[in-house]
Motif scaffolding. Structure first.
Motif, PDB file in Angstrom:
ATOM      1  N   GLU A  76       0.867  -1.178   0.000  1.00  0.00           N
ATOM      2  CA  GLU A  76       0.000   0.000   0.000  1.00  0.00           C
ATOM      3  C   GLU A  76       0.905   1.230   0.000  1.00  0.00           C
ATOM      4  OE1 GLU A  76      -3.867   0.522   2.491  1.00  0.00           O
ATOM      5  OE2 GLU A  76      -2.162   1.191   3.702  1.00  0.00           O
ATOM      6  N   ARG A  78       1.083   5.612  -0.376  1.00  0.00           N
ATOM      7  CA  ARG A  78       0.380   6.902  -0.314  1.00  0.00           C
ATOM      8  C   ARG A  78       1.413   7.961  -0.656  1.00  0.00           C
ATOM      9  NH1 ARG A  78      -1.634  10.678   3.719  1.00  0.00           N
ATOM     10  NH2 ARG A  78      -3.660  11.367   2.961  1.00  0.00           N
ATOM     11  N   GLU A  88      -3.377   7.258  -3.572  1.00  0.00           N
ATOM     12  CA  GLU A  88      -3.247   6.047  -2.767  1.00  0.00           C
ATOM     13  C   GLU A  88      -3.322   4.864  -3.711  1.00  0.00           C
ATOM     14  OE1 GLU A  88      -5.925   6.034   0.536  1.00  0.00           O
ATOM     15  OE2 GLU A  88      -5.292   8.037   1.162  1.00  0.00           O
ATOM     16  N   SER A  89      -2.383   3.959  -3.584  1.00  0.00           N
ATOM     17  CA  SER A  89      -2.277   2.846  -4.523  1.00  0.00           C
ATOM     18  C   SER A  89      -2.067   1.529  -3.807  1.00  0.00           C
ATOM     19  CB  SER A  89      -1.077   3.037  -5.454  1.00  0.00           C
ATOM     20  OG  SER A  89      -1.158   4.221  -6.176  1.00  0.00           O
ATOM     21  N   TRP A 108      -4.368   2.407  -8.804  1.00  0.00           N
ATOM     22  CA  TRP A 108      -4.744   3.654  -8.146  1.00  0.00           C
ATOM     23  C   TRP A 108      -6.058   3.458  -7.413  1.00  0.00           C
ATOM     24  CZ3 TRP A 108      -3.754   7.250 -12.928  1.00  0.00           C
ATOM     25  CH2 TRP A 108      -2.379   7.283 -13.189  1.00  0.00           C
ATOM     26  N   ASN A 109      -6.115   3.910  -6.174  1.00  0.00           N
ATOM     27  CA  ASN A 109      -7.274   3.743  -5.299  1.00  0.00           C
ATOM     28  C   ASN A 109      -7.702   2.282  -5.198  1.00  0.00           C
ATOM     29  OD1 ASN A 109      -7.526   6.522  -4.666  1.00  0.00           O
ATOM     30  ND2 ASN A 109      -8.475   6.849  -6.657  1.00  0.00           N
TER      31      ASN A 109
END
Length: 138
Positions: A76, A78, A88-89, A108-109
Motif C-alpha cells: 500500500e 500513499r 493512494e495505490s 490507483w485507489n
C-alpha cells in the motif's frame, strides 16, 4: 536480499528481470530500461513524496510458474505528486524464483486495471511514447 544497498532498476545490481513489466492505469513499460526511464522522468517531472512508508497488505503468495516458484506481495502506497495531488495505490509485485521482480502493477485507489480492448493497447502505446519523449527531451 536484492533490495539492499546499491540495488538498481537496470545494470548488474538490478532488482528487475530484463523483461519485467510495470503497468499502471496510464502506461505499460516493458523491460528494465523503460521502467528505469519512467521512474527517472517521474522524479524529474512530478516530484513524488511518500506520505507514509510502503506497507505490506496481507501475506505473500507463492506462485508456481514455468521457471519455478516465485512470490507475489501487495504493498500500500500513499504519495503526493506536483505538491498537491495525493494518490493512494495498491502495488502488486511479482518476483520469480531468482528473486528478480517480473511484474509490478500499480492500482490507483485499489481499482484493478482495465485489461480489455482498447485499454491495454493504449497503456502500452503510452509507455512507448513516454519512453521516447522523456529519454529524448527530459
Amino acid at each position: 536480499q536484492r533490495l539492499g544497498v546499491g540495488a538498481t532498476i537496470t545494470g548488474p545490481h538490478s532488482v528487475f528481470s530484463r523483461d519485467a513489466v510495470f503497468e499502471d492505469p496510464v502506461a505499460k513499460c516493458v523491460g528494465a530500461e523503460e521502467i528505469s526511464e519512467a521512474f527517472r522522468a517521474l522524479r524529474v517531472c512530478c516530484s513524488p513524496v511518500s506520505l507514509s512508508p510502503p506497507r505490506v497488505v496481507g501475506n505473500a503468495t507463492m506462485l508456481n510458474g514455468g521457471d519455478g516458484i516465485g512470490c507475489m506481495v501487495v504493498l500500500e502506497l500513499r504519495q503526493r505528486y506536483f505538491g498537491w495531488l495525493v494518490v493512494e495505490s495498491l502495488v502488486v509485485v511479482e518476483a520469480g524464483q531468482d528473486g528478480l521482480i517480473r511484474r509490478v502493477e500499480e492500482r490507483w485507489n485499489g481499482a484493478p486495471l482495465l485489461m480489455m480492448f482498447p485499454f491495454s493497447i493504449m497503456r502500452r502505446g503510452n509507455g512507448l511514447v513516454s519512453y521516447f519523449v522523456t529519454s529524448t527531451f527530459v
